[in-house]
Write an enzyme that holds these catalytic residues in place. Sequence first.
Site, PDB file in Angstrom:
ATOM      1  N   HIS A  50      -8.165  -4.412  -3.368  1.00 53.98           N
ATOM      2  CA  HIS A  50      -8.807  -3.609  -2.332  1.00 53.98           C
ATOM      3  C   HIS A  50      -9.319  -2.306  -2.942  1.00 53.98           C
ATOM      4  O   HIS A  50      -9.009  -1.983  -4.092  1.00 53.98           O
ATOM      5  CB  HIS A  50      -7.836  -3.333  -1.169  1.00 53.98           C
ATOM      6  CG  HIS A  50      -6.592  -2.608  -1.545  1.00 53.98           C
ATOM      7  ND1 HIS A  50      -5.349  -3.185  -1.555  1.00 53.98           N
ATOM      8  CD2 HIS A  50      -6.396  -1.317  -1.922  1.00 53.98           C
ATOM      9  CE1 HIS A  50      -4.447  -2.307  -1.918  1.00 53.98           C
ATOM     10  NE2 HIS A  50      -5.052  -1.155  -2.155  1.00 53.98           N
TER      11      HIS A  50
HETATM   12  P1  TYD Z   1      -0.369  -4.300   0.788  1.00 55.20           P
HETATM   13  O1  TYD Z   1      -1.465  -3.352   1.149  1.00 55.20           O
HETATM   14  O2  TYD Z   1      -0.585  -5.739   1.008  1.00 55.20           O
HETATM   15  O3  TYD Z   1      -0.011  -4.069  -0.717  1.00 55.20           O
HETATM   16  P2  TYD Z   1      -0.991  -4.306  -1.973  1.00 55.20           P
HETATM   17  O4  TYD Z   1      -2.336  -4.656  -1.425  1.00 55.20           O
HETATM   18  O5  TYD Z   1      -1.005  -2.986  -2.683  1.00 55.20           O
HETATM   19  O6  TYD Z   1      -0.396  -5.382  -2.783  1.00 55.20           O
HETATM   20  O7  TYD Z   1       0.942  -3.837   1.561  1.00 55.20           O
HETATM   21  C1  TYD Z   1       1.925  -4.742   2.002  1.00 55.20           C
HETATM   22  C2  TYD Z   1       2.373  -4.366   3.400  1.00 55.20           C
HETATM   23  O8  TYD Z   1       3.006  -3.084   3.410  1.00 55.20           O
HETATM   24  C3  TYD Z   1       1.238  -4.307   4.389  1.00 55.20           C
HETATM   25  O9  TYD Z   1       1.696  -4.858   5.608  1.00 55.20           O
HETATM   26  C4  TYD Z   1       0.986  -2.838   4.591  1.00 55.20           C
HETATM   27  C5  TYD Z   1       2.355  -2.227   4.338  1.00 55.20           C
HETATM   28  N1  TYD Z   1       2.321  -0.868   3.755  1.00 55.20           N
HETATM   29  C6  TYD Z   1       2.802   0.207   4.476  1.00 55.20           C
HETATM   30  O10 TYD Z   1       3.229   0.064   5.637  1.00 55.20           O
HETATM   31  N2  TYD Z   1       2.815   1.434   3.913  1.00 55.20           N
HETATM   32  C7  TYD Z   1       2.358   1.639   2.653  1.00 55.20           C
HETATM   33  O11 TYD Z   1       2.404   2.787   2.161  1.00 55.20           O
HETATM   34  C8  TYD Z   1       1.844   0.532   1.909  1.00 55.20           C
HETATM   35  C9  TYD Z   1       1.307   0.712   0.518  1.00 55.20           C
HETATM   36  C10 TYD Z   1       1.849  -0.715   2.492  1.00 55.20           C
END
Ligand code: TYD
Length: 131
Positions: A50
């Site tokens: 992303h």
């Molecule tokens: P996600 O965005 O999928 O992580 P990445 O794309 O970096 O691998 O995040 C996983 C889940 O955690 C998603 O449901 C959003 C939640 N989240 C939060 O609630 N707070 C945060 O600070 C982050 C980074 C993720």
Amino acid sequence: MSLINLIQFKHLGDDRGELISLEQNQTIPFDIKRVYYLFDTQKGIARGFHAHKNLQQVAICVKGSCRFLMDNGHNKAEVILDKPNQGILIDVMQWHEMHDFSNDCVLLVLASDYYDETDYIRNYEDFLGCI
Ligand code: TYD
């Protein structure tokens, strides 16, 4: 602006062991509103995929290693993070992916704002349309 922006942190360690200190608007080039960390990442899993519209982040591999792929829509570049005294700046509108997490990897991320799903661009075609 280059794709890979690494920030080197000063070692404050001595005979007793290592110590690294991070300060907002000093070592980290923004106000730090959120801290999160990724660990126990399963074998073969890649994360990220992303870009952010407004968020700035610095990611530090405080233990182990992982590979970052950074993409500004025109060029891509990769770097392996494997040093606790080094951070990578994830600037606005930088598509980023994290690959090859070592078993022991602890990836610490300092973020300039609270979690906000509306700040994410999770579709690569949408990302290309925004740059
Ligand atoms: P996600 O965005 O999928 O992580 P990445 O794309 O970096 O691998 O995040 C996983 C889940 O955690 C998603 O449901 C959003 C939640 N989240 C939060 O609630 N707070 C945060 O600070 C982050 C980074 C993720």
